[in-house]
Design an enzyme around this catalytic site. Structure first.
Site, PDB file in Angstrom:
ATOM      1  N   LEU A   1     -50.653 -12.383  17.754  1.00  0.00           N
ATOM      2  CA  LEU A   1     -49.440 -11.764  18.295  1.00  0.00           C
ATOM      3  C   LEU A   1     -49.301 -12.032  19.791  1.00  0.00           C
ATOM      4  CD1 LEU A   1     -46.978 -10.019  17.622  1.00  0.00           C
ATOM      5  CD2 LEU A   1     -48.309  -8.023  18.283  1.00  0.00           C
ATOM      6  N   TRP A   2     -48.150 -12.595  20.163  1.00  0.00           N
ATOM      7  CA  TRP A   2     -47.751 -12.758  21.555  1.00  0.00           C
ATOM      8  C   TRP A   2     -47.185 -11.399  22.001  1.00  0.00           C
ATOM      9  CZ3 TRP A   2     -48.767 -16.739  18.654  1.00  0.00           C
ATOM     10  CH2 TRP A   2     -48.781 -18.060  19.107  1.00  0.00           C
TER      11      TRP A   2
ATOM     12  N   ILE B   1     -54.897 -11.360  20.000  1.00  0.00           N
ATOM     13  CA  ILE B   1     -53.779 -10.983  20.867  1.00  0.00           C
ATOM     14  C   ILE B   1     -53.610 -12.027  21.967  1.00  0.00           C
ATOM     15  CG2 ILE B   1     -52.973  -9.311  22.599  1.00  0.00           C
ATOM     16  CD1 ILE B   1     -52.712  -8.208  19.805  1.00  0.00           C
ATOM     17  N   LYS B   2     -52.374 -12.487  22.140  1.00  0.00           N
ATOM     18  CA  LYS B   2     -52.047 -13.357  23.271  1.00  0.00           C
ATOM     19  C   LYS B   2     -51.301 -12.533  24.315  1.00  0.00           C
ATOM     20  CE  LYS B   2     -49.258 -17.223  24.876  1.00  0.00           C
ATOM     21  NZ  LYS B   2     -48.103 -18.116  24.603  1.00  0.00           N
ATOM     22  N   GLN B   3     -51.772 -12.593  25.555  1.00  0.00           N
ATOM     23  CA  GLN B   3     -51.152 -11.815  26.620  1.00  0.00           C
ATOM     24  C   GLN B   3     -51.212 -12.585  27.931  1.00  0.00           C
ATOM     25  OE1 GLN B   3     -48.943  -9.846  28.032  1.00  0.00           O
ATOM     26  NE2 GLN B   3     -49.609  -8.166  26.681  1.00  0.00           N
TER      27      GLN B   3
END
Length: 360
Positions: free
Chosen positions: A208-209, A246-248
């Site tokens: 998830l972005w 998780i992409k952050q």
């Protein structure tokens, strides 16, 4: 880019690239969230973390396939090439610096040549090259996008295809973006939650972005879209809907909740759980990913030219020392000559391979 060589970077090379920041980043010892409380990446990460979850054997296999591929294979760290900017930023604006990337095969070749763990791109790109490359590198299908042809511009992620089609073209994982804080965020949370549930049913991993979008997140000339407290909470919502990774964006400041005056906070978020050091700001993001049970990969950001190598290595060092799982870097690699793009991705991977760079 002339500082890059074909041979792997050494620790001394990394120190040199960090320049004046080398000591503050490489020698820093965090006094916020103890490193012993984190679930850190490692060769046994799937066995140690995901085997006890509700993920099916097929999902475990997909995750392990992602972790085992490329130059970082078996380390527990991941390097992903994301090229969805043809939709997110328009194809012309994204590929004008290097037009070969209008052709989706160039995307596959860059990811393969650079030894990435996986390639994240659109339905169309992956479908066009599916039979040639699905067995050569793990596919991550980006299932939603923000289209930029509506005027005036609106920021709204919409689905571009089905999870079933992602599975059909050979995907190892699906990726999606939620614009937390936007008017459409509630709908996006529901859509992506349902899509991730279906992806897990079909045996695919989920990434998830966790981006933030709200004009009110800017105040007095300061942009809090990348504040540690706001992005950390976005991460926490992301793992709640069962994102495996998780992409952050790397945090650049803190105190978004208190400065803007919304949501809820506790002063210890800013005094005990974090500090002004970028490693601590990033560690707060990791903590919100169930203390690292869901891996945090930070994004590489836009290409700025000559400083890209130094910035990429710096981001990788911060992510690794904070307890993160890797980088997902696109524009800095594909908006330059192919060979230089490969070398830049390899340089970032070398940070995660360097045994001297440890948890802060």
């Amino acid at each position: 880019m002339s500082t890059l060589n074909a041979k792997p970077m050494t620790y001394d090379d990394i120190v040199s690239l960090l320049g004046a920041d080398a000591e503050s980043l490489l020698q820093y010892q965090s006094k916020t969230i103890p490193k012993e409380q984190l679930h850190v990446p490692g060769p046994d990460f799937v066995d140690r973390i995901f085997v006890q979850t509700n993920r099916s054997p097929q999902v475990l296999r997909s995750l392990q396939q992602l972790f085992n591929h490329g130059r970082l294979g078996g380390s527990g760290y991941i390097s992903i090439l994301p090229i969805d900017q043809g939709l997110e930023h328009t194809a012309g604006a994204s590929f004008a610096p290097n037009p070969i990337y209008f052709d989706p095969e160039s995307i596959m070749k860059l990811a393969v040549e650079a030894g990435c763990n996986g390639v994240a791109t659109t339905f169309g790109n992956l479908a066009m090259m599916s039979r040639k490359y699905a067995h050569k590198i793990p596919f991550i299908v980006k299932i939603n996008h923000n289209e930029l042809l509506t005027y005036p511009t609106k920021y709204n992620q919409i689905m571009f295809g089905s999870v079933e089609e992602a599975w059909n073209l050979g995907a190892t994982a699906v990726g999606a973006t939620i614009y937390f804080g936007s008017e459409e965020s509630s709908r996006q949370i529901i859509e992506v939650s349902e899509a991730f549930e279906r992806a897990h049913q079909l045996g695919m991993a989920t990434i998830l972005w966790c981006y933030t979008r709200n004009n009110a997140f800017k105040k007095d000339g300061v942009d809090y879209h990348t504040a540690a407290d706001i992005t950390g909470q976005a991460n926490h919502v992301g793992v709640t809907i069962q994102a495996d990774i998780i992409k952050q964006k790397l945090p650049t400041n803190n105190g978004g909740f208190t400065t803007i005056g919304f949501s809820k906070s506790d002063k210890r978020m800013y005094t005990e759980l974090s500090s002004d050091n970028p490693i601590d700001l990033c560690r707060y993001q990791v903590a919100n990913c169930y203390m690292g049970r869901a891996g945090l990969i930070n994004s590489g950001g836009e290409s700025k030219g000559e400083s890209d190598l130094q910035e990429s290595v710096r981001t990788a060092v911060i992510n690794k020392r904070a307890g993160g799982m890797g980088l997902i870097l696109g524009r800095k690699a594909f908006q330059r000559e192919f060979k230089e793009g490969v070398e830049l991705l390899n340089a970032v991977q070398d940070v995660y391979l360097a045994q001297e760079i440890t948890l802060a």
